[in-house]
Design a protein around this motif. Structure first.
Motif, mmCIF file in Angstrom:
data_model
loop_
_atom_site.group_PDB
_atom_site.id
_atom_site.type_symbol
_atom_site.label_atom_id
_atom_site.label_comp_id
_atom_site.label_asym_id
_atom_site.label_seq_id
_atom_site.Cartn_x
_atom_site.Cartn_y
_atom_site.Cartn_z
ATOM 1 N N GLY A 1 49.836 -22.980 -1.274
ATOM 2 C CA GLY A 1 50.808 -23.881 -1.893
ATOM 3 C C GLY A 1 50.235 -24.663 -3.060
ATOM 4 N N ALA A 2 49.088 -24.216 -3.598
ATOM 5 C CA ALA A 2 48.390 -24.966 -4.639
ATOM 6 C C ALA A 2 49.216 -25.114 -5.911
ATOM 7 C CB ALA A 2 47.057 -24.287 -4.962
ATOM 8 N N TRP A 3 49.914 -24.051 -6.323
ATOM 9 C CA TRP A 3 50.717 -24.108 -7.551
ATOM 10 C C TRP A 3 51.858 -25.110 -7.373
ATOM 11 C CZ3 TRP A 3 51.682 -18.970 -10.602
ATOM 12 C CH2 TRP A 3 52.167 -19.258 -11.887
ATOM 13 N N ALA A 4 52.550 -25.026 -6.253
ATOM 14 C CA ALA A 4 53.659 -25.955 -6.010
ATOM 15 C C ALA A 4 53.171 -27.398 -5.951
ATOM 16 C CB ALA A 4 54.368 -25.589 -4.712
ATOM 17 N N GLN A 5 51.984 -27.608 -5.414
ATOM 18 C CA GLN A 5 51.469 -28.966 -5.279
ATOM 19 C C GLN A 5 51.111 -29.598 -6.619
ATOM 20 O OE1 GLN A 5 48.425 -28.156 -2.213
ATOM 21 N NE2 GLN A 5 49.578 -29.506 -0.857
ATOM 22 N N ARG A 6 51.001 -28.785 -7.661
ATOM 23 C CA ARG A 6 50.754 -29.327 -8.997
ATOM 24 C C ARG A 6 52.037 -29.821 -9.656
ATOM 25 N NH1 ARG A 6 47.316 -24.640 -9.462
ATOM 26 N NH2 ARG A 6 48.828 -23.587 -10.806
ATOM 27 N N GLY A 7 53.177 -29.491 -9.046
ATOM 28 C CA GLY A 7 54.450 -29.864 -9.626
ATOM 29 C C GLY A 7 55.116 -31.025 -8.931
ATOM 30 N N VAL A 8 56.298 -31.373 -9.416
ATOM 31 C CA VAL A 8 57.105 -32.464 -8.865
ATOM 32 C C VAL A 8 58.486 -31.909 -8.512
ATOM 33 C CG1 VAL A 8 58.162 -34.714 -9.320
ATOM 34 C CG2 VAL A 8 55.882 -34.195 -10.232
#
Length: 383
Positions: free
Chosen positions: A224-231
């Motif tokens: 989930g690293a990519w999603a965690q960089r977003g809002v």
């Protein structure tokens, strides 16, 4: 005592899962011990073609015939690999249960040539398993439940009732594969008190978004690293909820790539582009929507307290999904690792158990989950 292999290929089309279990007894007196588990990934070429064919817009009888055989061989390889992992020979195996891979699932009545028809199609030629292992093989589980008036899904809740029900706790078992599905086992429940349904979209949408944003360099959002960089974009999340045609449906309910496939992704991307959202924000919002769908389902169909929510499947390795579930549900979220079990093997184990019940000629469905008129003995047996 019997050694049984269960085989499963899910809607994410990641590969073939194979579980080897030891089973004794039957029905509610059954005892099951998991001995080994392997997951054999599909090549990029095979996975790409599986995803295309599952859309139902390409391919024909010739290609489906070829894919049926190819998958049959890949399932044999997975079964041999789990034997190797357990230090066993093919001749040690007593029984195999194989789900195959779902290419199309039409649980709702559909007009076809002037008749109302419901159907489901799973491929992966089981005769190759029979020839290699020289033991009974059970396959093609879903059609019998459809014939009995059910949706042919979800099937795993029956096995979860046998293996995980408790007299002192209410448990929700959430599996997040390509599609999300949940089984709720109220404390001391009877079979007809089990509640189960597909919650809606799972990893398949995130996987497809990641593939497109990475130009096919990545298959999924690891951890989930990519999603965690977003809002999370609240307006976009609200739009996703409003346009989702599956969430308002009543029980019984099941879904698949037919709804959340290519057309759904294209619509999602067009909407995201119109809102000028970054890839990280789109993934964060799509991830939150998985959890929001679970929340909507629980609120509609089981507005009561739960002692445990346990997450399995590929989504249990995605921290963004687990965090989103805690935020949406306001409760602690566990994974099977918290209880010393494998989070990925549950569905493969389930088809080993369903095959065992078929072999001993005992019903292996829950009408409360599938909507069937009665509990039937699913699966086609090849001796």
């Amino acid at each position: 005592m019997s050694l049984v292999i269960g085989l499963m290929s899910g809607t994410s089309a990641d590969g073939v899962d194979a579980a080897l279990v030891r089973i004794e007894g039957e029905g509610e007196s059954l005892c099951l011990e998991e001995l080994a588990f392997v997951s054999c990934p599909y090549s990029d070429q095979v996975r790409s073609r599986l995803l295309v064919l599952a859309q139902g817009e390409e391919g024909g009888s010739r290609e489906l015939c070829l894919m049926d055989a190819l998958l049959g061989h890949l399932f044999v390889e997975a079964a041999l690999e789990v034997c190797k992992t357990a230090g066993l020979k093919p001749s040690d195996i007593s029984l195999i249960g194989t789900h195959g891979h779902t290419f199309h699932h039409i649980p709702q009545s559909t007009d076809y040539l002037g008749r109302a028809v419901r159907s489901t199609l799973q491929l992966g030629q089981s005769s190759f398993l029979s020839e290699t292992f020289d033991c009974p093989v059970v396959s093609d589980f879903r059609p019998r439940d459809l014939a009995a008036g059910g949706q042919g899904a979800p099937l795993v809740p029956y096995t979860e009732y046998l293996l995980f029900r408790r007299t002192d706790a209410s448990i929700a078992l959430l599996n997040i594969g390509g599609i999300g599905n949940i089984t709720i086992l109220p404390a001391a429940c009877s079979p007809d008190e089990v509640l189960a349904f597909d919650t809606g979209v799972g990893n398949m949408v995130i996987d497809e978004l990641v593939a497109r944003y990475s130009n096919n360099a990545l298959r999924y959002d690891e951890g989930g690293a990519w999603a965690q960089r977003g809002v999370v974009d609240a307006a976009f999340l609200s739009w996703m909820e409003q346009v989702d045609s599956y969430l308002p449906l009543g029980l019984p309910k099941s879904t698949g790539r037919e709804l959340y496939g290519k057309a759904y992704i294209q619509r999602l991307l067009e909407q995201a582009d119109s809102r000028r959202l970054s890839s990280s924000d789109v993934l964060a919002t799509a991830t939150r929507f998985i959890a929001r769908s679970v929340k909507i389902g629980l609120k509609r169909f089981y507005n009561a307290d739960l002692d445990y929510l346990v997450v399995g499947g590929g989504g249990s390795h995605n921290l963004a999904i687990l965090n989103a579930l805690e935020q949406e549900l306001g409760t602690a979220v566990h994974t099977w690792q918290d209880f010393g079990r494998d989070s990925d093997s549950k569905e493969a184990v389930a088809f080993a158990l369903l095959a065992w019940q078929r072999l001993v000629r005992k019903p292996n469905t829950l009408p409360s989950a599938t909507g069937a008129n009665d509990s039937v003995v699913m699966g086609k047996l090849e001796l």
